[in-house]
Design an enzyme around this catalytic site. Structure first.
Site, PDB file in Angstrom:
ATOM      1  N   LYS A 245     -32.149  -8.662   5.565  1.00 49.26           N
ATOM      2  CA  LYS A 245     -30.866  -8.821   6.239  1.00 49.26           C
ATOM      3  C   LYS A 245     -30.267  -7.438   6.464  1.00 49.26           C
ATOM      4  O   LYS A 245     -30.100  -6.675   5.501  1.00 49.26           O
ATOM      5  CB  LYS A 245     -29.922  -9.677   5.391  1.00 49.26           C
ATOM      6  CG  LYS A 245     -30.348 -11.139   5.283  1.00 49.26           C
ATOM      7  CD  LYS A 245     -30.235 -11.857   6.620  1.00 49.26           C
ATOM      8  CE  LYS A 245     -30.408 -13.367   6.460  1.00 49.26           C
ATOM      9  NZ  LYS A 245     -30.336 -14.062   7.755  1.00 49.26           N
TER      10      LYS A 245
ATOM     11  N   ASP B 277     -33.267  -9.064  10.202  1.00 46.46           N
ATOM     12  CA  ASP B 277     -32.326  -9.992  10.835  1.00 46.46           C
ATOM     13  C   ASP B 277     -30.930  -9.391  10.796  1.00 46.46           C
ATOM     14  O   ASP B 277     -30.372  -9.186   9.720  1.00 46.46           O
ATOM     15  CB  ASP B 277     -32.343 -11.332  10.080  1.00 46.46           C
ATOM     16  CG  ASP B 277     -31.497 -12.403  10.755  1.00 46.46           C
ATOM     17  OD1 ASP B 277     -30.839 -12.092  11.774  1.00 46.46           O
ATOM     18  OD2 ASP B 277     -31.503 -13.555  10.269  1.00 46.46           O
TER      19      ASP B 277
ATOM     20  N   GLU C 101     -34.421  -9.868  14.520  1.00 48.44           N
ATOM     21  CA  GLU C 101     -33.791 -11.160  14.787  1.00 48.44           C
ATOM     22  C   GLU C 101     -32.314 -10.982  15.126  1.00 48.44           C
ATOM     23  O   GLU C 101     -31.587 -10.275  14.432  1.00 48.44           O
ATOM     24  CB  GLU C 101     -33.956 -12.043  13.535  1.00 48.44           C
ATOM     25  CG  GLU C 101     -33.369 -13.424  13.658  1.00 48.44           C
ATOM     26  CD  GLU C 101     -33.855 -14.351  12.540  1.00 48.44           C
ATOM     27  OE1 GLU C 101     -34.841 -14.020  11.849  1.00 48.44           O
ATOM     28  OE2 GLU C 101     -33.238 -15.413  12.359  1.00 48.44           O
TER      29      GLU C 101
ATOM     30  N   ASP D  65     -31.967 -16.291  17.307  1.00 45.64           N
ATOM     31  CA  ASP D  65     -31.647 -17.320  16.310  1.00 45.64           C
ATOM     32  C   ASP D  65     -30.323 -17.989  16.700  1.00 45.64           C
ATOM     33  O   ASP D  65     -30.316 -19.048  17.330  1.00 45.64           O
ATOM     34  CB  ASP D  65     -31.590 -16.707  14.910  1.00 45.64           C
ATOM     35  CG  ASP D  65     -31.264 -17.737  13.827  1.00 45.64           C
ATOM     36  OD1 ASP D  65     -31.181 -18.935  14.145  1.00 45.64           O
ATOM     37  OD2 ASP D  65     -31.076 -17.349  12.653  1.00 45.64           O
TER      38      ASP D  65
ATOM     39  N   LYS E 145     -34.121 -24.205  14.176  1.00 47.52           N
ATOM     40  CA  LYS E 145     -33.577 -24.757  12.925  1.00 47.52           C
ATOM     41  C   LYS E 145     -33.021 -26.142  13.203  1.00 47.52           C
ATOM     42  O   LYS E 145     -32.271 -26.338  14.175  1.00 47.52           O
ATOM     43  CB  LYS E 145     -32.461 -23.856  12.370  1.00 47.52           C
ATOM     44  CG  LYS E 145     -32.953 -22.471  11.962  1.00 47.52           C
ATOM     45  CD  LYS E 145     -31.810 -21.608  11.443  1.00 47.52           C
ATOM     46  CE  LYS E 145     -32.328 -20.238  11.025  1.00 47.52           C
ATOM     47  NZ  LYS E 145     -31.223 -19.300  10.722  1.00 47.52           N
TER      48      LYS E 145
HETATM   49 MG   LIG Z   1     -31.305 -15.577  11.378  1.00 49.08          MG
END
Ligand SMILES: [Mg+2]
Length: 359
Positions: A158, A186, A214, A239, A263
């Site tokens: 992250k 991400d 991402e 995403d 997702k």
């Molecule tokens: Mg993500």
């Protein structure tokens, strides 16, 4: 006949706080739904609360299920899976978490009625799905070394909490993880397009051998993401920019991403998830299936989708690995970096765990 639709608001603690550019959390707060038939089967589904990303709350999700979707399903034939999922999808505006929860529960119930694992209902047989593991935005070298020692070969880092230190953090992670581990980053929408080009070029020029970046820019800025994609050498994964099918069409039309992270809590469940994977495949867009911070119910459904349909990238399904204890009985487990689906009817979930806090 579907006889009852129940909701369980649950909260489960994490063993390690989860930190991204958008939020910090020490618990999973989620809505588990349960669809019962007249033969004693109980289908489970999940709609996680993710206020900063999807806007979903357990209270809002529960309201959709209790007031509109549940009453719509009671009395219907549970084997009419496609028609039931369509009824859920068209019942309310938005509220993908509620739609996902019931779509998953209806699939689980249908598989249980056939006595087969959910993955078989979806057209596959595999019971093992490899996953990455995430390093929170406040973790770096030590956590990377620990996760590699746990057996993980794909790390998701992250970034974006502090653009000034992102490159140094990722460099530290690469040094700790060694050359053979796959590293993806991400940014969770944190950068402007100009910042994104600067950081991504720096990451690339350092030779850190990253797999992809991402969601570098805000979800709404598809033109900005396309602009970034034209100026960097690393693949861009959408995403938060892609919830449902219409969003992916727009990403494809504008050339905004190389890859998409599907997702269930964004797209509304397995029905839409299968369409997204197929649409991406038809247009040469790479695929990954991920999840929010959610329980073995939602992660098990997502892993079943991967096992049946396949994706081009290693899945992002470590969410339930973060739980100090599961809020449900049964369901998936982890064997190091692999999500293991139970060889049992449906999701293999048998009920809410005794020590689960219903809130
Ligand atoms: Mg993500």
């Amino acid at each position: 006949m579907i006889t009852q639709v129940l909701t369980h608001r649950v909260e489960a603690p994490l063993h390690t706080p989860f930190v991204t550019a958008l939020r910090r959390t020490g618990t999973v707060r989620t809505l588990i739904v349960e669809v019962r038939d007249g033969d004693g089967h109980r289908g489970f589904g999940e709609g996680p609360q993710v206020l900063q990303v999807t806007g979903a709350s357990v209270e809002g999700t529960e309201a959709c299920v209790a007031q509109v979707m549940g009453p719509l399903l009671v009395g219907r034939d549970p084997d009419e899976l496609t028609a039931n999922c369509r009824a859920v999808r068209t019942a309310v505006a938005g509220n993908e978490a509620a739609k996902a929860a019931l779509d998953i529960a209806l699939h689980d119930l249908a598989a249980q009625r056939l006595g087969i694992p959910l993955v078989r209902l979806l057209g596959g047989t595999a019971l093992r799905v490899p996953t990455d593991v995430t390093l929170s935005a406040d973790e770096a070298a030590d956590a990377a070394a620990a996760r590699v020692a746990d057996g993980f070969g794909v790390l998701k880092v992250k970034v974006g909490a502090d653009p000034a230190t992102d490159v140094a953090r990722v460099r530290a992670v690469r040094q700790a993880a060694g050359p053979d581990v796959t590293i993806r980053v991400d940014a969770n929408q944190a950068w402007t397009p100009r910042q994104a080009v600067g950081v991504i070029r720096a990451l690339h020029d350092e030779g850190l051998n990253l797999e992809l970046v991402e969601q570098p820019v805000p979800a709404w800025d598809l033109d900005g993401m396309a602009w970034v994609r034209d100026r960097v050498d690393l693949p861009i994964l959408a995403d938060e920019s892609v919830f449902g099918v219409r969003d992916l069409v727009e990403v494809i039309r504008r050339g905004a991403a190389d890859l998409v992270n599907v997702k269930l809590a964004k797209c509304g469940g397995l029905s839409a998830g299968r369409v997204l994977l197929r649409l991406a495949e038809e247009h040469g867009v790479g695929t990954m299936v991920g999840s929010m911070m959610e329980s073995p119910v939602g992660v098990g459904a997502a892993a079943s989708l991967v096992a049946a349909c396949g994706t081009t990238l290693t899945s992002d399904l470590d969410a339930a690995w973060w739980l100090a204890r599961s809020p449900v009985e049964g369901g998936i487990g982890y064997d190091g970096p692999v999500v293991v689906l139970p060889d049992a009817p449906g999701l293999g979930v048998t009920g809410i765990a005794d020590n689960t806090v219903e809130v």
